[in-house]
Structures are given as C-alpha cells and as structure tokens.
Scaffold this motif. Sequence first.
Motif, short mmCIF file in Angstrom:
data_model
loop_
_atom_site.label_atom_id
_atom_site.label_comp_id
_atom_site.label_asym_id
_atom_site.label_seq_id
_atom_site.Cartn_x
_atom_site.Cartn_y
_atom_site.Cartn_z
N GLY A 203 14.35 0.09 -15.16
CA GLY A 203 14.23 1.51 -14.83
C GLY A 203 12.79 1.98 -14.73
N THR A 204 11.85 1.03 -14.65
CA THR A 204 10.44 1.39 -14.54
C THR A 204 9.89 1.00 -13.16
OG1 THR A 204 9.43 -0.71 -15.26
CG2 THR A 204 10.22 0.79 -16.99
N ASN A 205 8.75 1.60 -12.82
CA ASN A 205 8.06 1.21 -11.58
C ASN A 205 6.96 0.19 -11.89
OD1 ASN A 205 6.51 3.05 -12.97
ND2 ASN A 205 5.94 4.27 -11.18
N ARG A 206 7.26 -0.72 -12.77
CA ARG A 206 6.32 -1.75 -13.24
C ARG A 206 5.83 -2.65 -12.09
NH1 ARG A 206 7.03 -6.98 -15.69
NH2 ARG A 206 5.46 -7.40 -17.30
N SER A 207 6.75 -3.06 -11.22
CA SER A 207 6.36 -3.94 -10.11
C SER A 207 5.37 -3.26 -9.19
CB SER A 207 7.59 -4.39 -9.33
OG SER A 207 8.40 -5.24 -10.11
N ALA A 208 5.61 -1.98 -8.91
CA ALA A 208 4.68 -1.22 -8.07
C ALA A 208 3.31 -1.11 -8.73
CB ALA A 208 5.25 0.18 -7.79
N PHE A 209 3.29 -0.98 -10.06
CA PHE A 209 2.03 -0.92 -10.80
C PHE A 209 1.24 -2.21 -10.64
CE2 PHE A 209 -0.11 -2.05 -14.85
CZ PHE A 209 -1.13 -1.11 -14.83
N PHE A 210 1.91 -3.35 -10.79
CA PHE A 210 1.21 -4.63 -10.69
C PHE A 210 0.75 -4.94 -9.26
CE2 PHE A 210 3.29 -5.62 -14.84
CZ PHE A 210 2.11 -5.87 -15.54
N ARG A 211 1.37 -4.28 -8.29
CA ARG A 211 0.89 -4.43 -6.91
C ARG A 211 -0.23 -3.44 -6.60
NH1 ARG A 211 6.56 -4.89 -5.69
NH2 ARG A 211 6.59 -2.68 -5.11
N GLY A 212 -0.55 -2.58 -7.56
CA GLY A 212 -1.61 -1.61 -7.36
C GLY A 212 -1.19 -0.37 -6.60
N GLU A 213 0.11 -0.13 -6.50
CA GLU A 213 0.61 1.01 -5.73
C GLU A 213 0.64 2.30 -6.55
OE1 GLU A 213 3.54 -1.96 -3.14
OE2 GLU A 213 4.43 -0.36 -4.36
#
Length: 388
Positions: free
Chosen positions: A216-226
């Motif tokens: 339920g987090t936007n963790r993947s987007a964070f690691f892509r720098g988004e």
Amino acid sequence: MISIPFNKPYLTGKEAHYMYDAVYTGKLSGNGKYTQKCQKWFIQKYGFGKCLLTTSCTDALEMAAILLDIQPGDEVILPSYTFVSTANAFVLRGAKLVFADSRIDHPGIDESSLEALITPKTKVIVPVHYAGVACDMDVIMEVANKHNLFVIEDAAQAIDSYYTGKDGEKRALGSIGHLAAFSFHETKNIISGEGGMLVVNDERFKERAEIIWEKGTNRSAFFRGEVNKYGWVDIGSSFLPSEVIAAFLWAQLENFEDIQSRRCKIWNEYDIILKEWSAKNGIHQPTIPKFASNNAHMYYLVCESLEQRTLLLQYLKENDVLAVFHYLSLHKSDFYQSKHDGRVLSQTERYSNNLLRLPLFYDLNKKGQLKVVQLLKECLSKKNVTNI
C-alpha cells in the motif's frame, strides 16, 4: 514406495547458482535484479502489460480482487470446477460467487452459460484456463464488454498457451483479460517452489497494482526517483516474493524451451498410445478446441464412471504409480453449498467424479511412461475378464 510419482519438480542445474548470487548481492527482500529480469522476460515474450511477481497465484488473484475494488454484495462469475484460490480471492472481499458449469468437451467454463448468470450486481468474470487450454476468450470478452464487466484470467496452469480469435490473431493466455494470474507452484511447467505473477493489461490499474504489491506504499516509485519520499497511500499487503524465489524462477526461464519441448513430447506420446484403448473403454482423452493451443501442463482422462476411475487409481497405486483425481465441486463444498443458488452443474460433477490425471513431469522416461500405460490397460482387461 511409489516408483513413479505424479509429479517431480525439474531442476535445470542453475537454480542454486542464481540463488547464491541473489544472497550475495546484498538485496534479498524482493523487486531486485532477478525479479526485474523475470518480469521483463514475460513482457517481452508474451506481450503482457505490467508484470508483478508474487509469492503465489493465490496472492495474484487477491491483488486482482483488490484492484477491481470488489465490495460486499458484488457478484463474481467463475467455474465451480477450479481450485479454491480462485474463489477465496473474492470471498475475502465479501463477494457473492455465481458458479458456472463446465463445457461438455472440456473442464473449462461453459461460455454459452455466462449471459444467463449476469445480474445488475455482476462485476467480474473469471475464466480458468484448465490444463493450460484456453477458454473461448472472444465470447467471454464480448459478454464482458456488453455488460461493462471486468475479466480476470486465472491462467495458473496456462504459461505458454495461446488463443486464436475469430480475427485470426494468436494471443498468449494472460494477455487478453483486464488482469491475469499465473502460478509457479512446483506442480506447474515453470516453477519456483511457490510463486506466482499478476499481469495487468489495463492501463487504469498499472500504477495502483504496484502500490498494492508494495504493502500500500509508493515505495517503488520512490526508488525510481519519481517521488522524494514514500508513504502509505492505499491498501495492500506483502505480495512480492524474495529475490531468492525470483532467482530460482530465472533459472527455469533460461531453460524454458527445453522444458516445454520435453513436456509436449510426453503429452503427445500419452495421447497416441492411449487412443485406441480409451475409445474401447468409454474413456475420453483431452480435447483441444480449434481456438486453443496445448502447453502440456497436464494429461488427463475422463473416465466412464466414478467406479472406473477408482479402479484405475487403486490399481496404479498398488503397482507403485501415483495418479490422482482433481477438483471437488466448489458449489458442493462444505463452506459454500448453503450459499449456492441450487442450480445443477452436471458437467462439473462429471469431471469431479470421473477425471483422472496421469504422471507428467520432465524426468518421466519412456520406460516409466510405458509402465503407466501398461498398468491402465491391464487394470481394465482384468476387470473385463472378472466380469465374464
């Protein structure tokens, strides 16, 4: 001791090497190098939309139910002749299950029955590609589009299977519905012990699917720098597998063509050798509709009766060969029979009572396969002699 098991997981020889590599990369928790390699492989080979590895096909189905926002009272049409995971994904969200019967020529869902099962509360149709053989997806998608419904392909057994539509286009199963779920359980063609994958073909769900996948987090987007930080933005759970599981799967994918070639050879030999015997004894061999391909996931026989199937299963087991039956009708299960609407699903019952699955795995050699066939023939031959 069983000398010929029903299934024996095949190892290519590279699994331990890649798992070791995953351990020493310093990232084990998932969505690392091997996860991304596997997901990319499926997209490139089959033209799937977004692919997300999961810890099981069950998880992939549960993600699909969350993505489609299944609510209490929503109705979901699915076959009764399927594994309980297909149903559980929607029951967990409070949905009402509406069970469809199977086809007379194949255990897959009877596409002609769907229209009559739809009500204003229907939200989803879940075709199950039994034994890796396609349901008639043109019919299913036409019905779904007409009534504004979603389609989730339960493609647990259907890796490397195809559907050819009325337009002549050949499409991979899992690429046609809005969503699809695959399994890499040790009984499947391509394995990772436990494991699965959600395929997202509808653009509307791609971003949210990744969020649900990551608790339920936007963790993947964070690691892509988004995004500059990540937090809790939706419901979700821990659906993604570890890198160790993905590394195991990658070794299998590298040997995919060899695995499929070997399984198809065994399947075809069963089909040829058993043809005359099956016809003589009122036993039906698998039917592959003209619109479907065969990925050799399973070789099954539909016996003349429950008595005949029981006789064959027992005789094989007495001679150290493990063959098995398959699903029990979900509409007659202890859990759901009181909620079923009372319709008689005659073909579902026929497959539940009469279907028998034969051993089929990569390492099944010619001698072993011939033993299975010979025992089948011996069993009914002895019964016929006894009855004279």
